[in-house]
Structures are given as C-alpha cells and as structure tokens.
Design a protein around this motif. Sequence first.
Motif, short mmCIF file in Angstrom:
data_model
loop_
_atom_site.label_atom_id
_atom_site.label_comp_id
_atom_site.label_asym_id
_atom_site.label_seq_id
_atom_site.Cartn_x
_atom_site.Cartn_y
_atom_site.Cartn_z
N TRP A 1 0.82 -1.22 0.00
CA TRP A 1 0.00 0.00 0.00
C TRP A 1 0.85 1.27 0.00
O TRP A 1 0.51 2.25 -0.68
N ALA A 2 1.97 1.26 0.75
CA ALA A 2 2.82 2.45 0.81
C ALA A 2 3.48 2.72 -0.54
O ALA A 2 3.51 3.86 -1.02
N GLY A 3 3.99 1.68 -1.16
CA GLY A 3 4.59 1.83 -2.48
C GLY A 3 3.57 2.27 -3.51
O GLY A 3 3.87 3.06 -4.41
N ALA A 4 2.35 1.74 -3.38
CA ALA A 4 1.28 2.12 -4.31
C ALA A 4 0.95 3.60 -4.19
O ALA A 4 0.76 4.30 -5.20
N LEU A 5 0.88 4.10 -2.96
CA LEU A 5 0.59 5.52 -2.77
C LEU A 5 1.68 6.40 -3.36
O LEU A 5 1.40 7.44 -3.97
N LEU A 6 2.93 5.98 -3.19
CA LEU A 6 4.04 6.75 -3.75
C LEU A 6 3.96 6.80 -5.28
O LEU A 6 4.07 7.87 -5.90
N GLU A 7 3.76 5.63 -5.90
CA GLU A 7 3.70 5.57 -7.37
C GLU A 7 2.50 6.35 -7.90
O GLU A 7 2.60 7.08 -8.89
N TRP A 8 1.36 6.14 -7.24
CA TRP A 8 0.14 6.82 -7.67
C TRP A 8 0.27 8.33 -7.52
O TRP A 8 -0.10 9.09 -8.42
N VAL B 1 -8.18 3.60 -5.34
CA VAL B 1 -7.44 4.00 -4.15
C VAL B 1 -8.12 3.47 -2.89
O VAL B 1 -7.47 2.87 -2.02
N PHE B 2 -9.41 3.69 -2.79
CA PHE B 2 -10.15 3.22 -1.62
C PHE B 2 -10.06 1.70 -1.50
O PHE B 2 -9.76 1.16 -0.42
N ILE C 1 -7.47 8.89 3.65
CA ILE C 1 -6.19 8.83 2.93
C ILE C 1 -6.37 9.30 1.49
O ILE C 1 -5.56 10.06 0.96
N GLY C 2 -7.44 8.84 0.85
CA GLY C 2 -7.71 9.29 -0.52
C GLY C 2 -7.90 10.79 -0.60
O GLY C 2 -7.38 11.46 -1.50
N ALA C 3 -8.64 11.35 0.38
CA ALA C 3 -8.87 12.80 0.41
C ALA C 3 -7.56 13.54 0.67
O ALA C 3 -7.25 14.54 0.00
#
Length: 229
Positions: free
Chosen positions: A79-86, A121-122, A138-140
């Motif tokens: 999830w952390a890597g996904a947030l960074l890439e996204w 994302v959610f 987190i999405g917001a």
Amino acid sequence: MARPRKPLLSRDRIVATALALADAEGLQAVSTRRLAAELGVSGPSLYNHFTTKNEILDSVADTVVSQVELSMFTDGTDWAGALLEWGRSYRAALTAHPHIVPFLAQGPGRRPAGLRMADAVFGGMVEAGWPPAQATRIGALMRYFVAGSALGSFARGFVDDASAYDPADYPHLGQAHLLAEHQQQVDLGAFETGLRALVDGLAIQYAALAEPAGEKTAGRKTTSRKPTG
C-alpha cells in the motif's frame, strides 16, 4: 462522395480542443463561442454532443485524470509503495494541465475516470487492511496534497532579481532570486519530500493498527496523582 472539408465534429474533438485552449490561455478562455470558433462550427452544433459548458469541462477534467496510472493498486504493490507511485503519476498528469486543476479539485462527481481512481485507491487501502473510514481520509488527503502541489510553482514565486530581497529585511533570503532558475528541481524535490513524509507518517499509523491492545497499553507511560489534603 467527396470528403468534407473539415473533420466531422465529435465529443473527442471538442474535448481535445477545449483542453488545448485551457492549456494555452487558461480555463476562462474556454467558452462555447470560443470553442465553436476554434472548431470552425456554429455554436449550437456543440449542443448536439454536450448539454452545457460544464459538461464539456467535466469531460476535459476526466480526460486529464484518465492519464493517471492505477495498476499499482492491483498488481501486488504494497500500500505504501502504491501511494508513492500513484501520487507521482497523479501529479504528473495535473502539472501537465495546471489550469484545469481548480475545476478538477471540486471532486469526481459523475466523471468515470475520476470515479475509477477513487474506487481503486479506496479499494487498495481497504484490501491492505486500512479501516474504510481511514481509507477514505487517505484518498482525500492525497488529493489535497497532489492538487495543491500542481496549482503553482513555489520556486517561480520569487523574482530573479537579487536586489529584491534586501538582507536587512530578509536575512535568510539571500539566494531566493536563484530559485526560479531551478524550478523543476525545487518543486519536484519539495513534492517528493512531502510525499515521503506523508506516507511515512501513515506507516506509523498503520503499524499501530496491527499492534495488539495489550502492547499498546504496556507501551504507554502511566502517571499517578499524588493524594491531596
């Protein structure tokens, strides 16, 4: 049959023209009259494809969002890597079209690409173990951060005139006039610093979610009141 002199009008052509106009002159330049002139058609012909100007802008905003990569939420990335890439992909899409950001920041509404992004994302956060309410936050949070970073340049907020920042008034801005020269490095570096700080902070919260209740209690410092009287 002879080919028409001008390409046939279509939703895609209208949206592409509106986006190019917004990129070149700002969102205020996008009007149905101006679009019709750019497309070489009469104004009413636009309404065969869109009901209102806002509907055109919705499609323009959705076209920009459709450029954001979302596969990191389903390809096994943590999830952390996904947030960074996204976050990086999201910012790249918005900084390429900064004038649409204020309109886009109003929310996905009924825009398909915007809704797909919100869903990805959610869903990715909930699948990773985040409670649904926190996944929404987190999405917001990410949207606030990315959209804000794309609205303008911190570096270009300073003029390139060294005399503008008198050390008697601004003793710590002696190099501020050089920031604009290094805009990309400054702005992207600031974004990366903030993005990593944000995700690192979330990682601390995530670890706390998995911590057994007993360990949480044991880890807290306890204080006792002295008897009074």
